[in-house]
Scaffold this active site. Structure first.
Site, mmCIF file in Angstrom:
data_model
loop_
_atom_site.group_PDB
_atom_site.id
_atom_site.type_symbol
_atom_site.label_atom_id
_atom_site.label_comp_id
_atom_site.label_asym_id
_atom_site.label_seq_id
_atom_site.Cartn_x
_atom_site.Cartn_y
_atom_site.Cartn_z
ATOM 1 N N VAL A 279 0.828 -1.199 0.000
ATOM 2 C CA VAL A 279 0.000 0.000 0.000
ATOM 3 C C VAL A 279 0.866 1.254 0.000
ATOM 4 O O VAL A 279 0.617 2.221 -0.711
ATOM 5 C CB VAL A 279 -0.949 0.002 1.218
ATOM 6 C CG1 VAL A 279 -1.673 1.335 1.335
ATOM 7 C CG2 VAL A 279 -1.941 -1.143 1.119
ATOM 8 N N ALA A 280 1.941 1.229 0.814
ATOM 9 C CA ALA A 280 2.814 2.400 0.905
ATOM 10 C C ALA A 280 3.562 2.647 -0.394
ATOM 11 O O ALA A 280 3.795 3.787 -0.779
ATOM 12 C CB ALA A 280 3.807 2.205 2.053
ATOM 13 N N ASP A 326 -3.598 27.851 -37.778
ATOM 14 C CA ASP A 326 -4.313 28.534 -38.836
ATOM 15 C C ASP A 326 -3.774 29.966 -38.904
ATOM 16 O O ASP A 326 -3.157 30.452 -37.952
ATOM 17 C CB ASP A 326 -5.808 28.531 -38.506
ATOM 18 C CG ASP A 326 -6.661 28.999 -39.664
ATOM 19 O OD1 ASP A 326 -6.188 28.934 -40.806
ATOM 20 O OD2 ASP A 326 -7.800 29.425 -39.421
ATOM 21 N N ASP A 609 -10.455 27.357 -36.521
ATOM 22 C CA ASP A 609 -11.739 27.948 -36.155
ATOM 23 C C ASP A 609 -12.903 27.438 -36.993
ATOM 24 O O ASP A 609 -14.053 27.531 -36.586
ATOM 25 C CB ASP A 609 -11.677 29.475 -36.267
ATOM 26 C CG ASP A 609 -11.275 29.940 -37.669
ATOM 27 O OD1 ASP A 609 -11.018 29.078 -38.523
ATOM 28 O OD2 ASP A 609 -11.220 31.158 -37.903
ATOM 29 N N ASP A 613 -11.550 22.645 -40.019
ATOM 30 C CA ASP A 613 -10.447 22.335 -39.105
ATOM 31 C C ASP A 613 -10.805 21.221 -38.122
ATOM 32 O O ASP A 613 -9.912 20.668 -37.470
ATOM 33 C CB ASP A 613 -10.055 23.585 -38.292
ATOM 34 C CG ASP A 613 -9.569 24.716 -39.166
ATOM 35 O OD1 ASP A 613 -8.770 24.449 -40.077
ATOM 36 O OD2 ASP A 613 -9.982 25.871 -38.941
ATOM 37 N N ASN A 675 9.044 6.070 -0.781
ATOM 38 C CA ASN A 675 8.471 4.731 -0.658
ATOM 39 C C ASN A 675 9.540 3.656 -0.790
ATOM 40 O O ASN A 675 9.508 2.635 -0.094
ATOM 41 C CB ASN A 675 7.396 4.519 -1.724
ATOM 42 C CG ASN A 675 6.142 5.322 -1.442
ATOM 43 O OD1 ASN A 675 6.049 6.007 -0.436
ATOM 44 N ND2 ASN A 675 5.178 5.249 -2.341
ATOM 45 N N GLU A 678 11.365 3.243 2.432
ATOM 46 C CA GLU A 678 10.640 2.388 3.375
ATOM 47 C C GLU A 678 10.884 0.907 3.063
ATOM 48 O O GLU A 678 11.112 0.082 3.959
ATOM 49 C CB GLU A 678 9.145 2.712 3.314
ATOM 50 C CG GLU A 678 8.793 4.131 3.759
ATOM 51 C CD GLU A 678 7.363 4.505 3.412
ATOM 52 O OE1 GLU A 678 6.536 3.577 3.247
ATOM 53 O OE2 GLU A 678 7.067 5.705 3.302
ATOM 54 N N ASP A 707 2.846 11.318 1.844
ATOM 55 C CA ASP A 707 2.651 11.149 0.399
ATOM 56 C C ASP A 707 1.698 12.195 -0.169
ATOM 57 O O ASP A 707 2.036 12.937 -1.094
ATOM 58 C CB ASP A 707 2.087 9.757 0.093
ATOM 59 C CG ASP A 707 3.206 8.743 -0.095
ATOM 60 O OD1 ASP A 707 4.346 9.072 0.272
ATOM 61 O OD2 ASP A 707 2.925 7.645 -0.585
#
Length: 876
Positions: A279-280, A326, A609, A613, A675, A678, A707
């Site tokens: 999870v970490a 354009d 425009d 296009d 992470n 760890e 985190d």
């Protein structure tokens, strides 16, 4: 494919089995069943729930769902809830994006005419435009929308605005209905009128040659249906990143579990530790950081006149390598302006104060149909508005000028004659006839020319050469001549009035480049971005504007749509690397150019425009529609809308996109480094003869507070000073490229080594607080690291702590929370902490400082290496 424009009117009617009197009602009914309605066929809309489910097929989303389940198993319901909300938010945003894309096709309906005036059974009838069929005879008048594609059979001063279809900046004259060659570009087929275009002047009559999806707009609708939205560079990078990270994390966690089990640790604690590490290690805050970063960037861009319709487009801007723009309204002002005058033998940008110049200004100030309201706002034909504006800018007063030379009569403009004449009362001098039009026509009608010394015989060759020179600079050139009459001419006919004229001068008009665009183009080149003009306008006009904007030099190549069509794809792939201006291109060719650039690995931004296009806007990595002049179709197809229709705004947005992507890389660097630290601590501790340093609850706590919040605060980091002085990141590049992976690896190991050393020291002095020391030191080290990596190059001490106040506040808040866990008795049993004595607290505060010092040394080494790589004599 039938080239209707190359056939005569008689041949066209014969091929369609029609006549000058139109179809009978019976024929029309039969053809309606044969050809269907004159409407666009729409692909069925996918239901919202299908669009929503499609979003969960993304690997990163699936990975986060697994992380949510694991968090629930280990008892961390807060993480489960947070991840679930983030996943649903991202899926909803993706669904909205696809829904908006499908609306682009439906926006084409707005350009359709509701009714049409036709000849049926030889009689004029007004019918619903949806009921038109090939062979119908349609009558056109000023102000109407062309209801189907027509082969014109009659044109009386007809002028049609085709900008939405062809990109032509000015209304197009339809001077005659004679056939033109089969390979004539769409914008130059003067004997055709196309569905959805607008009749601005005159009247005409034509036979329907195509309806519905067979029209030119229908072909664009088909292209829109077939064009898939491109996955953004960020989406591609995060998908690959998520897949690789999941494999690595799961493998490491399995090794940690097996290592502890083989060493004799209890199975349940080791299983929970391994799950906690999983999870970490998974950056579940990443979607939140990405979403919030993009949202903040989008909010900032609104203040800079850029409206983001799809959030991923914010980051995509940072990866852009080509900007295909354009011309009209984006690079230019979309406003005709007098750019130069030729009078009394002199070419100048500003009028002079001599008699011939004053006479020229007086003539262009009254010989027009433009109007000025009480607020001084001008309206009318763009060319005539420009002439009136030039006279007013020169100091003439509009009411006084009209009072001095009131109009008495006129011979209207005719596209066959290429000129118009107005007759004005001129006090005691009688009447003044002013004729203006195409230089080659006006010059041929003049016998004299006005100079400062009076009237002299005209030098036609000299004036013609000057007109050609002005035209070569991309200007639309008008010649102006006059003739005095002692009384009103007895016959107001062209043959009687428009002869024996006195030439006054030439007026060159241009839709000028926007003032700020030149600097924006220079910034593009400096930032390694290639600016390209892709326009439906005339090649000569495009070349003149491109030269002024330094897109090309004097010898730069302009490739036309016709040349483009003749090149095989392989040759075109090679040529487009060197061509910077494409003119007279069709919608398919715009789409083709974007596709070929993408196949070369380029990240393409496309501005536009018009309806023409839209397919290219949708295909591009980021489609940029114009907010002022843009059609609804273009806006629906685009991912971003320019509220000021300005190319410079695109370049400013690129800077913001680069800043956001840099900050996302900082977050990924931060979260993966911390992470991994760890994981290294848990993994290496047994090899150093140390007990497991952290408990599952402590791992999850650090994951929660270090985190998410610091990562979100990194999104507010200002752009680095060199952000627009470097090349864009290659679109296919990994998110860990350019040494980021190495930085993550060594810093994670370095941090883990320091913390394991602190653990060993605490155990050596028989401290009962060693686990709290490891827990606290890891937390503080991660916070120190997030401060240190705010810039890839600049020192933290040069940046200062106050330059990102949200991040500083987050760090201070998290430090306070950590102290609460250590020293508040109510929290100590939950997180298994004990109060740290002063000596151990000093260690917990000193080690994070070493992390900052290590990162600063790394910056200095990289700085020295980058300077060493510079060529000798280059600026340092």
């Amino acid at each position: 494919m039938t080239h209707w424009h190359s056939q005569t009117c008689t041949e066209t009617l014969a091929a369609l089995e029609s006549s000058d009197s139109g179809l009978s009602n019976e024929q029309a009914d039969y053809r309606r069943k044969q050809y269907g309605a004159n409407a666009f066929t729409e692909a069925p809309l996918r239901p919202w729930w299908r669009l929503l489910l499609k979003q969960f097929a993304d690997f990163m989303i699936l990975l986060l769902l697994v992380a949510a389940i694991i968090s629930g198993i280990v008892g961390d319901l807060v993480d489960t809830l947070v991840i679930g909300v983030l996943v649903l938010l991202n899926a909803t945003m993706g669904m909205i994006q696809e829904y908006r894309a499908e609306r682009a096709m439906r926006a084409l309906k707005s350009i359709s005419a509701p009714t049409a005036l036709v000849l049926r059974n030889g009689q004029q009838q007004e019918i619903a435009a949806v009921d038109l069929v090939p062979g119908d005879i349609v009558l056109l008048d000023a102000g109407c929308i062309v209801p189907a594609d027509l082969r014109l059979m009659q044109s009386i001063a007809l002028r049609i605005n085709e900008a939405a279809l062809t990109g032509e900046s000015l209304p197009v004259d339809k001077p005659d209905v004679a056939p033109v060659p089969a390979d004539t570009p769409l914008a130059e087929r003067h004997n055709m009128a196309y569905k959805g275009t607008f009749v601005g002047y005159g009247r005409g009559r034509g036979v329907v040659i195509a309806t519905g999806m067979q029209t030119e707009f229908g072909r664009i609708a088909t292209l829109l249906q077939q064009t898939e939205i491109v996955v953004t560079p960020l989406q591609r990078r995060l998908t690959v990143f998520g897949q690789r990270l999941a494999i690595i994390v799961l493998a490491i966690c399995l090794v940690v579990f097996l290592q502890g089990w083989l060493r004799g640790e209890s199975l349940l604690p080791m299983f929970l530790t391994a799950l906690s590490l999983a999870v970490a290690a998974l950056p579940e805050a990443l979607p939140a950081v990405v979403t919030i970063s993009l949202a903040l960037g989008a909010r900032k861009m609104v203040a800079q006149n850029a409206l983001i319709r799809r959030l991923p487009a914010v980051e995509t801007l940072g990866s852009v390598t080509y900007i295909c723009s354009d011309k009209t309204g984006t690079l230019t002002e979309n406003r005709m302006r007098v750019e130069a005058y030729y009078c009394d033998g002199e070419l100048d940008k500003a009028p002079r104060q001599t008699a011939p110049w004053r006479e020229l200004l007086r003539a262009i100030g009254v010989s027009h149909d433009a109007r000025s309201n009480h607020a001084g706002e001008l309206s009318g034909d763009p060319t005539e508005v420009a002439l009136l504006a030039a006279a007013l800018d020169a100091g003439l007063e509009y009411p006084a000028l009209n009072a001095e030379l009131p109009r008495a009569d006129e011979i209207p403009f005719d596209s066959n004659r290429k000129r118009m004449t107005t007759l004005h009362e001129d006090g005691e001098r009688g009447f003044l006839a002013i004729t203006k039009g195409a230089p080659e026509v006006i010059i041929s009608l003049c016998n004299h020319m006005l100079v400062n010394d009076g009237t002299v015989t005209i030098n036609r060759e000299l004036i013609s050469d000057m007109a050609d020179r002005m035209a070569a600079d991309g200007m639309r050139v008008l010649a102006v001549a006059i003739r005095h009459w002692p009384r009103h001419p007895p016959h107001m006919s062209a043959e009687h009035v428009e002869c024996n004229l006195t030439f006054l001068g030439l007026v060159g008009l241009l839709d000028p480049p926007r003032a700020e665009v030149l600097e924006a183009v220079r910034m593009c080149k400096q930032a390694g971005i290639v600016p390209v003009m892709i326009t439906g306008d005339h090649p000569r006009t495009a070349q003149a504007i491109a030269r002024r904007l330094e897109l090309i030099d004097d010898g730069g190549e302009v490739m036309t749509g016709q040349q483009l069509a003749e090149l095989p794809d392989a040759d075109l792939q090679r040529r487009i690397r060197d061509v910077r201006v494409f003119a007279r291109v069709s919608p398919e060719q715009k789409l083709k150019l974007v596709t070929l650039l993408q196949e070369r690995g380029e990240c393409v931004a496309m501005t536009g425009d018009g309806v023409n296009d839209a397919p290219a806007l949708r295909k591009a990595d980021i489609g940029v529609a114009m907010g002022i002049t843009g059609t609804d179709v273009a806006k629906e197809a685009g991912a971003m809308i320019l509220m000021d229709d300005n190319f410079a705004t695109v370049v400013r947005s690129v800077r913001e996109g680069r800043r956001i992507y840099d900050n996302l890389r900082r977050f990924i660097r931060y979260v993966l480094t911390t992470n991994s630290a760890e994981i290294w601590i848990i993994f290496l501790a047994p090899f150093a003869g140390l007990p497991i340093p952290l408990l599952p609850i402590q791992i999850l706590w650090i994951n929660l507070v270090t985190d998410g919040l610091p990562g979100l605060a990194l999104a507010a980091e200002p752009a680095e000073s060199n952000v627009m002085h470097r090349a864009p990141y290659p679109p296919g590049e990994s998110i860990l490229a350019r040494g980021l992976g190495i930085k993550i690896l060594w810093t994670g190991l370095f941090m883990a080594g320091l913390i394991l050393a602190a653990q060993a020291w605490a155990l050596s002095i028989d401290s009962g607080h060693w686990r709290t020391l490891v827990f606290t030191t890891l937390c503080f080290s991660q916070l120190a690291y997030v401060l240190a990596i705010r810039s890839e190059h600049q020192s933290l001490f040069a940046l200062g702590l106050w330059s990102n106040r949200p991040l500083l506040a987050t760090v201070v808040f998290t430090v306070g929370l950590q102290f609460a866990l250590i020293y508040l008795p109510v929290l100590q049993p939950i997180f298994k902490t004990t109060p740290l004595p002063r000596a151990e607290l000093a260690v917990a505060l000193a080690i994070p400082l070493l992390v900052i010092v290590a990162v600063e040394i790394e910056k200095k080494i990289l700085q020295i290496r980058s300077v060493a790589k510079l060529p000798r004599g280059a600026a340092r």
